[in-house]
Write a protein that holds these residues in place. Structure first.
Motif, PDB file in Angstrom:
ATOM      1  N   UNK A  93       0.843  -1.185   0.000  1.00 55.15           N
ATOM      2  CA  UNK A  93       0.000   0.000   0.000  1.00 55.15           C
ATOM      3  C   UNK A  93       0.888   1.248   0.000  1.00 55.15           C
ATOM      4  N   UNK A  94       0.352   2.384  -0.420  1.00 56.78           N
ATOM      5  CA  UNK A  94       1.179   3.596  -0.551  1.00 56.78           C
ATOM      6  C   UNK A  94       1.948   3.983   0.703  1.00 56.78           C
ATOM      7  N   UNK A  95       1.432   3.678   1.881  1.00 57.77           N
ATOM      8  CA  UNK A  95       2.107   4.090   3.111  1.00 57.77           C
ATOM      9  C   UNK A  95       3.233   3.149   3.522  1.00 57.77           C
ATOM     10  N   UNK A  96       3.354   2.012   2.858  1.00 56.83           N
ATOM     11  CA  UNK A  96       4.384   1.047   3.230  1.00 56.83           C
ATOM     12  C   UNK A  96       5.767   1.492   2.760  1.00 56.83           C
ATOM     13  N   UNK A  97       6.781   0.964   3.444  1.00 49.69           N
ATOM     14  CA  UNK A  97       8.171   1.188   3.042  1.00 49.69           C
ATOM     15  C   UNK A  97       8.672  -0.051   2.301  1.00 49.69           C
ATOM     16  N   UNK A  98       9.259   0.197   1.137  1.00 53.35           N
ATOM     17  CA  UNK A  98       9.720  -0.893   0.269  1.00 53.35           C
ATOM     18  C   UNK A  98      11.215  -0.770   0.023  1.00 53.35           C
ATOM     19  N   UNK A  99      11.919  -1.879   0.167  1.00 52.21           N
ATOM     20  CA  UNK A  99      13.325  -1.972  -0.214  1.00 52.21           C
ATOM     21  C   UNK A  99      13.422  -2.826  -1.471  1.00 52.21           C
ATOM     22  N   UNK A 100      13.980  -2.249  -2.527  1.00 50.05           N
ATOM     23  CA  UNK A 100      14.124  -2.911  -3.822  1.00 50.05           C
ATOM     24  C   UNK A 100      15.598  -3.264  -4.008  1.00 50.05           C
ATOM     25  N   UNK A 101      15.949  -4.529  -3.720  1.00 53.54           N
ATOM     26  CA  UNK A 101      17.331  -4.983  -3.834  1.00 53.54           C
ATOM     27  C   UNK A 101      17.630  -5.302  -5.295  1.00 53.54           C
ATOM     28  N   UNK A 102      18.729  -4.743  -5.795  1.00 46.93           N
ATOM     29  CA  UNK A 102      19.037  -4.908  -7.210  1.00 46.93           C
ATOM     30  C   UNK A 102      18.117  -4.069  -8.080  1.00 46.93           C
ATOM     31  N   UNK A 113       7.862   4.314  -7.130  1.00 47.16           N
ATOM     32  CA  UNK A 113       7.942   5.682  -6.628  1.00 47.16           C
ATOM     33  C   UNK A 113       6.638   6.425  -6.921  1.00 47.16           C
ATOM     34  N   UNK A 114       6.080   6.199  -8.085  1.00 51.03           N
ATOM     35  CA  UNK A 114       4.810   6.847  -8.424  1.00 51.03           C
ATOM     36  C   UNK A 114       3.693   6.372  -7.500  1.00 51.03           C
ATOM     37  N   UNK A 115       3.683   5.099  -7.167  1.00 50.62           N
ATOM     38  CA  UNK A 115       2.589   4.509  -6.378  1.00 50.62           C
ATOM     39  C   UNK A 115       2.718   4.815  -4.889  1.00 50.62           C
ATOM     40  N   UNK A 116       3.926   4.746  -4.357  1.00 48.33           N
ATOM     41  CA  UNK A 116       4.121   4.899  -2.921  1.00 48.33           C
ATOM     42  C   UNK A 116       4.079   6.363  -2.495  1.00 48.33           C
ATOM     43  N   UNK A 117       3.811   6.571  -1.223  1.00 48.29           N
ATOM     44  CA  UNK A 117       3.913   7.914  -0.660  1.00 48.29           C
ATOM     45  C   UNK A 117       5.358   8.402  -0.771  1.00 48.29           C
ATOM     46  N   UNK A 118       5.584   9.718  -0.732  1.00 48.52           N
ATOM     47  CA  UNK A 118       6.939  10.247  -0.858  1.00 48.52           C
ATOM     48  C   UNK A 118       7.906   9.636   0.149  1.00 48.52           C
ATOM     49  N   UNK A 119       9.109   9.331  -0.315  1.00 50.69           N
ATOM     50  CA  UNK A 119      10.226   8.858   0.496  1.00 50.69           C
ATOM     51  C   UNK A 119       9.990   7.480   1.105  1.00 50.69           C
TER      52      UNK A 119
END
Length: 273
Positions: A93-102, A113-119
């Motif tokens: 969901x947009x409020x979640x924090x995501x780590x994209x390895x590789x 980046x477009x989908x998630x909340x800023x930062x």
């Protein structure tokens, strides 16, 4: 290993990149070995070679020639959309924090980046040149740089994660383990659990072989890729994923509904207390 890059100009004025590599290396992008040779295995065992993505000079040359999309495997829109559609279906969901390895040149990163909340998006890669191209070209063209500080893209070639300023809800490693030997997977899991939330999920793709298939034999996948036990791209059994979780707070689950065009399979590592 050093890759030589040439650019072939077509009438459409688009660049088609070819990577000139040692004999036995598939020159067509994405970067795959067509067969494991004894000398390649020996170089691997001597620590001289893991995958072509460790040839940072070769990757940078490809990026400088306009190949930041091709050098990460092409299929830019298809695989980028596949990744975000999958994670949203799994609860991102947009409020979640995501780590994209590789994260490479942000093939999926632009969409995240477009989908998630800023930062809320963070990415790592072993090649600074790829992330720089993703930020300066892809994010800039989409006018998304205001949602992502450049500091959220971190060079990490050893699954360090000590730099992580937050704990993550979701972690993704699309086509990372496919280019690494098994102990790297174990190191990633050992370190990653310290920077995720207790209910976090880590999704990673592998080239999977049947349980009764010898690891040392090349395996032809339905997507056209031949994988190997000791050369890039690497293959694994699901039992190998379970082994990597042993004595760690992870449980490996085989995931259905991931339809990768080159037949990579999705594994979910569920964080447990």
């Amino acid at each position: 290993m050093r890759l030589q890059v040439t650019a072939r100009v077509h009438s459409s004025s688009c660049y088609a990149l070819l990577l000139r590599a040692p004999r036995g290396f598939n020159r067509e992008l994405p970067i795959y070995y067509s067969s494991p040779r004894i000398d390649e295995v020996n170089r691997l065992m001597n620590g001289e070679m893991l995958s072509a993505y460790y040839d940072k000079a070769g990757i940078e040359a490809a990026v400088n020639s306009g190949g930041h999309r091709s050098v990460v495997g092409g299929l830019w829109e298809e695989i980028g959309q596949l990744q975000i559609d999958f994670l949203v279906s799994r609860g991102l969901r947009p409020q979640h924090r995501l780590l994209d390895i590789g994260c490479g040149s942000l093939r999926a990163g632009v969409k995240f980046v477009r989908y998630l909340d800023p930062e809320r998006y963070f990415g790592t890669d072993i090649n600074q040149s790829l992330m720089t191209a993703g930020y300066d070209i892809e994010l800039t063209n989409e006018r998304l740089t205001d949602k992502l500080p450049r500091s959220h893209l971190v060079v990490d070639d050893g699954f360090d994660f000590s730099w992580c300023p937050v704990d993550f809800d979701f972690v993704l490693a699309q086509s990372v383990f496919t280019h690494l030997p098994l102990n790297f997977l174990r190191v990633c899991l050992e370190r990653l659990h310290k920077v995720v939330l207790p209910v976090a999920s880590f999704f990673a793709t592998i080239f999977e072989i049947p349980e009764n298939c010898p690891s040392f034999e090349p395996y032809q996948h339905s997507g056209g890729v031949t994988s190997h036990g000791a050369a890039d791209p690497y293959h694994y059994r699901f039992a190998d994923m379970e082994f990597c979780c042993r004595n760690l707070p992870w449980t490996a689950i085989h995931v259905d509904g991931w339809h990768h065009p080159r037949s990579q399979q999705m594994i979910e590592f569920v964080r447990s207390n």
